[in-house]
Scaffold this active site. Structure first.
Site, PDB file in Angstrom:
ATOM      1  N   ASP A 386      -4.972  47.490  69.191  1.00  0.00           N
ATOM      2  CA  ASP A 386      -4.839  46.046  69.366  1.00  0.00           C
ATOM      3  C   ASP A 386      -6.208  45.421  69.192  1.00  0.00           C
ATOM      4  O   ASP A 386      -7.217  46.012  69.554  1.00  0.00           O
ATOM      5  CB  ASP A 386      -4.292  45.740  70.763  1.00  0.00           C
ATOM      6  CG  ASP A 386      -4.318  44.264  71.069  1.00  0.00           C
ATOM      7  OD1 ASP A 386      -3.741  43.499  70.293  1.00  0.00           O
ATOM      8  OD2 ASP A 386      -4.919  43.886  72.077  1.00  0.00           O
ATOM      9  N   LYS A 387      -6.249  44.223  68.644  1.00  0.00           N
ATOM     10  CA  LYS A 387      -7.529  43.583  68.374  1.00  0.00           C
ATOM     11  C   LYS A 387      -8.271  43.246  69.656  1.00  0.00           C
ATOM     12  O   LYS A 387      -9.440  43.569  69.812  1.00  0.00           O
ATOM     13  CB  LYS A 387      -7.340  42.304  67.565  1.00  0.00           C
ATOM     14  CG  LYS A 387      -8.660  41.577  67.306  1.00  0.00           C
ATOM     15  CD  LYS A 387      -8.440  40.236  66.710  1.00  0.00           C
ATOM     16  CE  LYS A 387      -7.931  39.262  67.729  1.00  0.00           C
ATOM     17  NZ  LYS A 387      -8.923  38.838  68.704  1.00  0.00           N
ATOM     18  N   THR A 388      -7.610  42.560  70.557  1.00  0.00           N
ATOM     19  CA  THR A 388      -8.318  42.036  71.709  1.00  0.00           C
ATOM     20  C   THR A 388      -8.497  43.050  72.793  1.00  0.00           C
ATOM     21  O   THR A 388      -9.073  42.737  73.819  1.00  0.00           O
ATOM     22  CB  THR A 388      -7.565  40.825  72.287  1.00  0.00           C
ATOM     23  OG1 THR A 388      -6.242  41.212  72.604  1.00  0.00           O
ATOM     24  CG2 THR A 388      -7.528  39.708  71.309  1.00  0.00           C
ATOM     25  N   PHE A 560      -6.378  23.612  71.943  1.00  0.00           N
ATOM     26  CA  PHE A 560      -6.045  24.422  70.765  1.00  0.00           C
ATOM     27  C   PHE A 560      -4.681  25.081  70.950  1.00  0.00           C
ATOM     28  O   PHE A 560      -4.350  25.568  72.030  1.00  0.00           O
ATOM     29  CB  PHE A 560      -7.105  25.506  70.557  1.00  0.00           C
ATOM     30  CG  PHE A 560      -6.806  26.438  69.418  1.00  0.00           C
ATOM     31  CD1 PHE A 560      -7.240  26.141  68.137  1.00  0.00           C
ATOM     32  CD2 PHE A 560      -6.099  27.603  69.629  1.00  0.00           C
ATOM     33  CE1 PHE A 560      -6.967  26.997  67.087  1.00  0.00           C
ATOM     34  CE2 PHE A 560      -5.825  28.468  68.591  1.00  0.00           C
ATOM     35  CZ  PHE A 560      -6.257  28.157  67.307  1.00  0.00           C
TER      36      PHE A 560
END
Length: 1074
Positions: A386-388, A560
């Site tokens: 996973d990226k995070t 955002f």
């Protein structure tokens, strides 16, 4: 890349329909999909084309569901049927809970109609009731243990009894006891970890005051009264003054976040199993290593050989008397072909590997939470991260959860890290002019370039003015909050309530935000002279290089979102009253909002190729009338009951027109030490890395480049968004023509491809050097893991550090959790827990290699130990007219597998073929492990031949050389057998350890002592026949030289063969070692 995959259709007619032309403009505009699908060259059969799209669920499984019949049933179909029946029964008995709207009553718990589940973490596999049945099921589902249970039970039948009951039940009980102790230790550790997390104390606010309660995983980002970022919730009639705020999803704080600073007051609205993160988590399962499955198949082959040998013995008897009973007695007599000590040796070996991993000083903090699959670390082909929070623990693990500002582009000039001092000088000069103007009494403007009305569009600003506007916009447009904490007697206290008492020193200030990009930008503005010193719900303050405080009132803020891909803020400057709308966002979202320019797209592409994450910054000056009109429309839209989100978005978009483009920023994720070398090491080891992330495509692509997951000279194929079968068909054909490129695909497109072309997509994707899947849900991550397991038969590893990675970690063959900033949920649910991403290299290359190699050698040697004594039994029975009489008494059989040979054989867990430094220096050695050559039918047959040869030599040699002293044949053959086993251990060892020598000497000493004190067990037949060992005979030189001759004949040829093989055909690792 995929030229070998035939993507040609099987058409129903002989019409030669040409494929769509290269210049065909309407590639995705397919009105009638059913009529055009036959023209698309994809790997589909006629039957698949004839199916309606609504029946797509059956297509991917059609290949594996056609096999039926008796052969299919005997080869594993019975297991599939039993599993299906059990699942059906479980679903039938389990009542599906009806989902209802949840109402939270504040201060009135008696009004709650339903008791909601507790908010507790539970990673345990068993409870008090299910522990014993669960462990027994996990053990007896293996053929080895089930076989020995049947054999042990057969000894209760008098006609089938071969020896003493303890000969069979003692080893089986010992194996089960060791297994249960190991599982109990793992389960107690899980229970303690869960209890530690569930015992965290929180303050519950009641009418009687604060009450300390236990909870788990309720961790919320900072909210405090001083900053005004908290809603005090109370019944409407008791509030003074009453609250008139519309609460939405923006006011919800999710679980699994971390308290950055201060304290929180809030209402818990969802807990326990009904949280989304928990609903996306699958139930933990018992994982079985590939080596265990391979050994299970080999034991079945040994059982078949045992039955064949028993049938041969009965046949040579001529089927005399009760031949069926004799057949079963021979099966029991040769039962040592399948060694029951195999499981206990492997289990103790796995525990030893886990202990070595946790004691490795080069990977501190590593924890082995599942001690049954350490060999899986040496067989991995796919690494899903996973990226995070994992491989790409890019925020938490690969990266320090920090970004570094790298570049500022103003259109005509670009500033990098080496020219930031120029920006700082421009900022100092600009605010020095402001200070000079204010000292002369002119406070009409706070900056030389800032006026009450927007400037004429044709007037070109100076570079200094443009830099000033860009830096100010970056310092204002964000959601960052500066946090000041002081320590009094070691305790952290809340910031002071008045600005005069506030400590604005740089050493005492930290920044907190939901996005690390914002923190990087604010830190950069601080480095060039414009510092954010305070922020609350209505205002924020900036400190100039000269120390002056500039106050800006926050009129509106637009956070955002993944849909808008931008954020905005409207502020009013206190000194001038000017109202300015600042906005920043992704280039794809901002390109249509800003005024026309000819450089934005090109520069965004340049920064993206460097692995930088880009943000476009713009502004728009508003008059008082314009803002008042906007505010009235915006408030009206927020109070709408129907389509509130759409109406609010429409009002905000009315401002997002012809905004002035200020600058383009580029930030880079700050990598941890040795992340890029670790990724390169994994690629060189033949491990394919897939990044599964919930982030947007642009972010994931930038991170894949910056971490060198995708090399700079490697092409990236971005899979275009598809929504139906035809579009997926065309895009797969376009992807097929690419060679050696990385794949980037979104979760929605992935779902469409897997719906219609599961097999084709997986086959194409598996040939990519790297795959990046964006916008993946936790369920999709686990689905991708299972797809790779089903379609490739390779071992998978999943790495994560957040709660959304738990499903993926539990679905993979090997799950690794990293204790990151997203909590410990993934770490607690994983099989292995590490503290830094770089530790994966040593965990796989060194410990994975050693665990697999050692277990393979240990398993085969234990089987050899059983086969050699069974061969001797077969020779003995054939000489004595094929009688089913045991050669050795029960005590010798038990001692042979325990005190006489256990320590030397188990010392193989200390053996290593390659030094750790060499394994890390040459990761290509890891590729051989994935081929499974250390434990295969080839190596197994070699050990079978060795066992037959040595068993025959030992038995026939004892009969030939001791024909005059045949009563001592047991002592003679058994002594030669023990010496042979000790020498074979020495032959197998590749790197000697001092404990191996000690184990050999201890075993030899124990055997010599048993010859002196347990001589009644070394006679032919039973003890009651009076056949005892003659101690005076075994001390003669005749006995010694004859035993030595038998032992040398059984071992010397093998030593010669091993020497010649190493000399003329050495393995790869021996070449490196030399």
């Amino acid at each position: 890349m995929a030229d070998s995959i035939p993507l040609n259709p099987v058409r129903k007619n002989s019409r030669k329909t040409a494929y769509y032309n290269a210049g065909r403009p309407t590639r995705y505009q397919i009105e009638d999909e059913s009529s055009n699908l036959d023209e698309m060259p994809l790997m589909m059969s006629e039957e698949a084309f004839e199916n309606d799209e609504s029946d797509y669920q059956t297509l991917p499984r059609a290949r594996g569901s056609q096999r039926t019949g008796l052969g299919w049933f005997l080869c594993g179909g019975w297991k599939v049927l039993c599993t299906s029946c059990c699942e059906c029964l479980v679903h039938t008995c389990r009542r599906k809970k009806e989902l209802k709207v949840r109402t939270v009553w504040l201060g009135h718990p008696e009004k709650c109609e339903e008791k909601y589940p507790k908010n507790a973490i539970k990673n345990q596999k068993y409870n008090i009731v299910t522990f014993v049945p669960g462990v027994l099921y996990q053990q007896f589902k293996f053929f080895l243990n089930l076989y020995f249970l049947v054999v042990a039970c057969s000894q209760f039948v008098p006609s089938l009894k071969i020896g003493y009951l303890y000969t069979y039940w003692a080893p089986l009980g010992f194996v089960l006891a060791v297994t249960m102790v190991r599982e109990a230790v793992d389960e107690v550790r899980r229970c303690r970890r869960d209890k530690e997390m569930n015992s965290q104390l929180y303050s519950k606010l009641t009418v009687r005051g604060k009450v300390q309660v236990k909870s788990s995983d309720i961790q919320i980002t900072m909210k405090s009264k001083q900053t005004g970022l908290m809603y005090d919730l109370c019944p409407q009639e008791d509030c003074d003054p009453p609250i008139h705020e519309s609460l939405s999803i923006e006011n919800t704080l999710w679980a699994s976040t971390v308290v950055a600073s201060g304290t929180v007051i809030g209402v818990v609205i969802y807990t326990g199993k009904e949280m989304r993160s928990v609903l996306n988590t699958s139930q933990s399962k018992n994982k079985v290593g590939l080596l265990d499955l391979e050994l299970n198949r080999l034991t079945k082959a040994l059982f078949l050989a045992q039955v064949v040998l028993s049938v041969v013995m009965v046949t040579l008897q001529g089927f005399l008397g009760p031949w069926f009973r004799n057949l079963f007695r021979f099966v029991v007599l040769f039962s040592y072909i399948i060694p029951i000590s195999l499981r206990v040796n492997l289990d103790m070996g796995k525990s030893a590997y886990g202990w070595m991993i946790m004691k490795d000083e080069n990977i501190p903090g590593t924890v082995v939470r599942t001690s049954t699959i350490p060999e899986e670390l040496g067989r991995l082909v796919y690494l899903l991260t996973d990226k995070t929070g994992t491989f790409i623990l890019f925020y938490a693990i690969l990266f320090y959860n920090e970004m570094v500002f790298k570049r500022l582009h103003l259109g005509t000039v670009s500033y990098g890290m080496d020219t930031m001092d120029e920006i700082q000088s421009h900022i100092i000069q600009s605010y020095a002019q402001v200070s000079s103007v204010q000292s002369n009494g002119n406070s009409a403007s706070s900056t030389p370039s800032c006026k009450s009305q927007p400037p004429a569009p044709k007037v070109r600003k100076s570079v200094s003015s443009r830099i000033h506007e860009a830096v100010k916009a970056i310092a204002l447009c964000h959601n960052v909050t500066p946090v000041y904490e002081s320590c009094v007697n070691g305790a952290s206290t809340e910031p002071e309530s008045t600005e005069a008492d506030q400590d604005f020193s740089d050493d005492n200030r930290t920044y907190q935000a939901s996005s690390p990009d914002d923190v990087a930008l604010v830190r950069w503005t601080e480095s060039v002279g414009l510092t954010l010193v305070n922020r609350d719900l209505t205002s924020l303050q900036l400190k100039t290089p000269a120390g002056h405080i500039l106050t800006y009132y926050i009129l509106q803020i637009f956070p955002f979102t993944s849909e808008s891909k931008r954020m905005g803020i409207i502020v009013r400057e206190e000194a001038t009253g000017d109202i300015t709308f600042y906005m920043k966002g992704a280039d794809v979202a901002m390109a249509s909002i800003v005024q026309y320019n000819d450089w934005l797209e090109e520069e965004c592409g340049n920064m993206a190729r460097e692995g930088l994450r880009t943000l476009v910054v713009a502004k728009k000056s508003l008059t008082e009338e314009q803002y008042q009109d906007f505010e009235s429309r915006y408030n009206q839209a927020k109070l709408s009951i129907h389509d509130r989100a759409l109406k609010v978005a429409a009002v905000v978009e009315s401002l997002e027109r012809e905004m002035e483009l200020l600058c383009l920023t580029g930030v880079e994720d700050q990598l941890q030490a040795d992340v890029r070398p670790t990724l390169e090491l994994l690629r060189n080891a033949g491990i394919k890395i897939w990044m599964l992330t919930g982030d947007k495509l642009e972010t994931a692509t930038c991170i894949a480049k910056s971490s060198h997951l995708v090399s700079r000279n490697q092409d990236i194929h971005v899979f275009k968004p598809v929504s139906n079968r035809g579009e997926a068909h065309l895009e797969l054909n376009a992807f097929r023509r690419k060679h050696d490129c990385a794949l980037v695909i979104s979760g929605d497109s992935l779902e469409v491809c897997l719906r219609y072309y599961e097999h084709e997509f997986v086959e194409l994707a598996c040939q990519c050097p790297a795959v990046v899947c964006c916008r993946c849900s936790p369920t999709q991550k686990a689905q991708i893991v299972r797809l790779l397991q089903q379609h490739t038969d390779n071992r998978t590893c999943a790495i994560g550090d957040g709660g959304n990675d738990v499903s993926m970690i539990q679905a993979a063959d090997c799950g690794i959790g990293i204790e990151g900033k997203e909590g410990k949920q993934a770490s607690l649910a994983a099989d292995f827990s590490i503290t830094q991403f770089k530790h994966i290299g040593r965990l796989l290359m060194v410990h994975g290699r050693n665990s697999y190699k050692r277990s393979a050698a240990l398993g085969q040697f234990v089987m050899h130990r059983g086969m050699i004594i069974s061969t001797m039994q077969a020779v003995f029975s054939s000489i004595f007219y094929f009688a089913s009489v045991p050669l050795y008494q029960g005590f010798l059989m038990v001692g042979y597998a325990t005190i006489y040979t256990m320590f030397p054989v188990f010392s193989l867990v200390l053996d290593q073929d390659v030094k750790p430094e060499m394994a890390l220096l040459y990761p290509e050695l890891y590729k051989d492990l994935t081929k499974g050559r250390s434990l295969s039918f080839k190596t197994f047959l070699i050990w079978v031949l060795i066992s037959v040869y040595q068993g025959g030599i030992l038995m026939y040699g004892a009969l030939v050389l001791f024909d005059q002293e045949f009563v001592h044949v047991v002592a003679i053959s058994f002594t030669a057998l023990i010496l042979t086993e000790l020498l074979m251990v020495a032959l197998t060892v590749r790197t000697w350890h001092w404990l191996m020598v000690v184990a050999e000497l201890i075993s030899l000493g124990c055997y010599l002592a048993s010859l002196a004190f347990l001589n009644e067990y070394f006679g032919i037949g039973r003890v009651t026949l009076g056949a005892f060992l003659d101690l005076s005979f075994i001390t003669t030189w005749v006995f010694l030289w004859k035993v030595c001759v038998i032992t040398l004949v059984s071992c010397l040829p093998l030593y010669i063969i091993k020497y010649l093989k190493r000399k003329f055909s050495p393995p790869s690792y021996s070449k490196l070692s030399s």
